[in-house]
Design an enzyme around this catalytic site. Structure first.
Site, PDB file in Angstrom:
ATOM      1  N   HIS A 123     -42.209 -33.217  56.459  1.00 50.29           N
ATOM      2  CA  HIS A 123     -41.428 -34.251  55.761  1.00 50.29           C
ATOM      3  C   HIS A 123     -42.158 -35.592  55.713  1.00 50.29           C
ATOM      4  O   HIS A 123     -41.541 -36.664  55.826  1.00 50.29           O
ATOM      5  CB  HIS A 123     -40.072 -34.453  56.432  1.00 50.29           C
ATOM      6  CG  HIS A 123     -39.128 -33.290  56.286  1.00 50.29           C
ATOM      7  ND1 HIS A 123     -38.979 -32.564  55.117  1.00 50.29           N
ATOM      8  CD2 HIS A 123     -38.271 -32.725  57.175  1.00 50.29           C
ATOM      9  CE1 HIS A 123     -38.078 -31.616  55.296  1.00 50.29           C
ATOM     10  NE2 HIS A 123     -37.642 -31.675  56.540  1.00 50.29           N
TER      11      HIS A 123
ATOM     12  N   SER B 176     -37.654 -30.010  47.969  1.00 47.66           N
ATOM     13  CA  SER B 176     -38.611 -30.692  47.098  1.00 47.66           C
ATOM     14  C   SER B 176     -38.980 -29.802  45.921  1.00 47.66           C
ATOM     15  O   SER B 176     -38.776 -28.587  45.953  1.00 47.66           O
ATOM     16  CB  SER B 176     -39.869 -31.078  47.885  1.00 47.66           C
ATOM     17  OG  SER B 176     -39.547 -31.983  48.914  1.00 47.66           O
TER      18      SER B 176
ATOM     19  N   LEU C  10     -44.223 -26.634  50.481  1.00 51.62           N
ATOM     20  CA  LEU C  10     -43.478 -27.739  49.907  1.00 51.62           C
ATOM     21  C   LEU C  10     -42.059 -27.589  50.431  1.00 51.62           C
ATOM     22  O   LEU C  10     -41.511 -26.480  50.434  1.00 51.62           O
ATOM     23  CB  LEU C  10     -43.514 -27.665  48.374  1.00 51.62           C
ATOM     24  CG  LEU C  10     -43.008 -28.866  47.577  1.00 51.62           C
ATOM     25  CD1 LEU C  10     -43.817 -30.125  47.893  1.00 51.62           C
ATOM     26  CD2 LEU C  10     -43.072 -28.573  46.074  1.00 51.62           C
ATOM     27  N   ASP C  11     -41.471 -28.676  50.904  1.00 52.98           N
ATOM     28  CA  ASP C  11     -40.154 -28.602  51.533  1.00 52.98           C
ATOM     29  C   ASP C  11     -39.139 -27.906  50.632  1.00 52.98           C
ATOM     30  O   ASP C  11     -39.218 -27.978  49.395  1.00 52.98           O
ATOM     31  CB  ASP C  11     -39.641 -30.009  51.859  1.00 52.98           C
ATOM     32  CG  ASP C  11     -40.483 -30.705  52.915  1.00 52.98           C
ATOM     33  OD1 ASP C  11     -41.181 -30.005  53.669  1.00 52.98           O
ATOM     34  OD2 ASP C  11     -40.449 -31.951  52.969  1.00 52.98           O
ATOM     35  N   LYS C  12     -38.162 -27.278  51.254  1.00 53.80           N
ATOM     36  CA  LYS C  12     -37.149 -26.516  50.521  1.00 53.80           C
ATOM     37  C   LYS C  12     -36.446 -27.366  49.466  1.00 53.80           C
ATOM     38  O   LYS C  12     -36.176 -26.891  48.353  1.00 53.80           O
ATOM     39  CB  LYS C  12     -36.117 -25.947  51.508  1.00 53.80           C
ATOM     40  CG  LYS C  12     -35.024 -25.118  50.867  1.00 53.80           C
ATOM     41  CD  LYS C  12     -34.077 -24.578  51.923  1.00 53.80           C
ATOM     42  CE  LYS C  12     -32.928 -23.791  51.281  1.00 53.80           C
ATOM     43  NZ  LYS C  12     -31.995 -23.242  52.289  1.00 53.80           N
TER      44      LYS C  12
END
Length: 260
Positions: free
Chosen positions: A188, A108, A104-106
């Site tokens: 992303h 998010s 999971l993106d930093k």
């Protein structure tokens, strides 16, 4: 299955095997209430009670964790610049084999699945499995129903990428929010999909993995152990409408609890 005492302790704590030997020499290790000093003592992890430096070590065949990830943490086991999600795992659930199954993106937030079960992680991450993940997204501009057809048709985004068909719908409580369901995880991807449609993502919160949704009152940075029957639910047939009902019911709690 019998296991050496020093290996058992080192695998479930931050202590190295040498550290464990020092604890044993200092009388800081007990087995079934009795102080022991033999590093090579064979124990049955499923039956014997072990404490090291005052902490009881709980044996599990495998560990499954739902983490509510805050922003600012990276989904990896090691990173030289930012804290990893493993730093949020409490001591009683942690062992050295745990890793995030997926990313999971930093910046998010939301549901990150952590485990030491490599076989399960392989099943989850296999392209053939297409384990759907759902995200509650705050948008800069109002949601448009026109997005639904674009998502379902396989949206072309930047760099020549074409996405697999995906689900999206608005949330009745606020027309700047949408629920997105993806069967893949390009870099992303959610942000790039909305950007391709002329909108921007302000915040993103992962609500569910497969058929399992996050507990709406799980605080950011907190972990919850997942039971075996919940693992089966996660891998079971996915229903987008069920996740939407959950979001509609828990909308304000999710927003306030996670600062979305």
């Amino acid at each position: 299955m019998m296991e050496r005492l020093d290996k058992f302790i080192a695998g479930r704590t931050e202590f190295s095997r040498n550290d464990v030997k020092m604890l044993l020499k200092r009388g800081r290790v007990t087995v079934n209430g009795n102080t022991v000093s033999d590093a090579g003592l064979k124990i049955d992890p499923g039956k014997d009670s072990v404490t090291a430096d005052g902490h009881e070590l709980v044996w599990r065949k495998n560990t499954y964790i739902c983490l509510n990830k805050p922003d600012g943490y990276v989904c990896s086991t090691r990173d030289g610049r930012s804290e990893t999600v493993l730093s949020l795992v409490p001591e009683d659930l942690m062992n050295k084999d745990i890793f995030p199954a997926g990313r999971l993106d930093k910046d998010s937030k939301g549901f990150v699945f952590l485990t030491d079960d490599g076989g399960l992680a392989h099943r989850m991450l296999s392209p053939k499995k297409h384990l759907t993940k759902c995200y509650l997204v705050r948008l800069a501009e109002k949601y448009s129903e026109e997005y639904e057809k674009a998502f379902e048709s396989g949206l072309a985004i930047d760099c020549g990428d074409v996405c697999m068909p995906a689900r999206v719908c608005g949330v009745s409580h606020d027309d700047h929010f949408a629920l997105v369901g993806l069967d893949e995880g390009k870099f992303h991807q959610v942000k790039r999909m909305f950007h391709a449609l002329g909108n921007e993502v302000v915040s993103l919160f992962r609500v569910s993995i497969g058929g399992l949704v996050i507990k709406p009152d799980l605080a950011p940075g907190e972990c919850l152990e997942i039971l075996d029957n919940e693992i089966e639910k996660m891998l079971s047939e996915f229903d987008f409408s069920d996740v939407l009902k959950f979001v509609e019911t828990s909308f304000y709690l999710l927003l306030t609890n996670n600062d979305l």
